[in-house]
Design an enzyme around this catalytic site. Sequence first.
Site, PDB file in Angstrom:
ATOM      1  N   SER A 139       0.849  -1.189   0.000  1.00  0.00           N
ATOM      2  CA  SER A 139       0.000   0.000   0.000  1.00  0.00           C
ATOM      3  C   SER A 139       0.881   1.234   0.000  1.00  0.00           C
ATOM      4  O   SER A 139       2.055   1.172   0.382  1.00  0.00           O
ATOM      5  CB  SER A 139      -0.877  -0.002   1.266  1.00  0.00           C
ATOM      6  N   TYR A 152      -1.965  -0.183  10.625  1.00  0.00           N
ATOM      7  CA  TYR A 152      -2.057  -0.626   9.224  1.00  0.00           C
ATOM      8  C   TYR A 152      -0.762  -0.282   8.493  1.00  0.00           C
ATOM      9  O   TYR A 152      -0.178  -1.129   7.804  1.00  0.00           O
ATOM     10  CB  TYR A 152      -3.257   0.037   8.540  1.00  0.00           C
TER      11      TYR A 152
END
Length: 245
Positions: A139, A152
């Site tokens: 990501s 995250y």
Amino acid sequence: MSTTLEGKVVLVTGASSGIGEATALALSAEGARIAIGARRADRLDSLARKAPGEVLTLDLDVTDQESVRAAAAETVERFGALDVLVNNAGVMLSGPIEGADTTEWTRMVETNLLGSMYMVHAALPHLLERKGTVVQVSSTSGRTASANSGVYAATKFGVTAFSESLRQEVTARGVRVVVVEPGFVATELAGHITDPTMQAAAQKMAASMRTLQPEDIAGAVLYAVTQPEHVAVNEILIRPTDQTR
């Protein structure tokens, strides 16, 4: 010059929706035989019907090492080899660190980071045998952390670090390691968020731009895995044009 995937064997995790589903379909369309795994195994049947090539569906929980080892073994038993692993399974449970429900932290670390590591560990002997490719779906949060996504981001930074170490260990033996870092993609990922404020923020962000589609990421994966053997595309950062950070 790109190479064909005809007859190659690909295992895709988190294949029940979004990027995983789109990637499985794209690689199948290019001639790959695909093993598709997810916890929501019921969803895999419809994907299997859509895929043009041969498909093996796997009931897979990447946080469970036994499940991971069984998935790799079943893939090789069915197809005789494993050429590409697409590590895509992940959860995003955004929220502030203060007052967080730390069980959500555990879930993210176990799925995004440990799950990815377990899959690599189980698949690696087969990938070394075939001089295959590992695709790690990370990501933009794996390169830039932001408020309210600390854990995250930590998992995705971890994926990047693990992948670089893996690359250095296996690249001279013919295994390529690719890290794909998508920005905002229209998937179910943000739907996992339990914090109402963060859920609303994610929806607002998505509405503010032309988001990437899962097929856009699938195209990037396809590009990386069809390069000639001497070409390793190690990192692909792909954001919506409208995304500023």
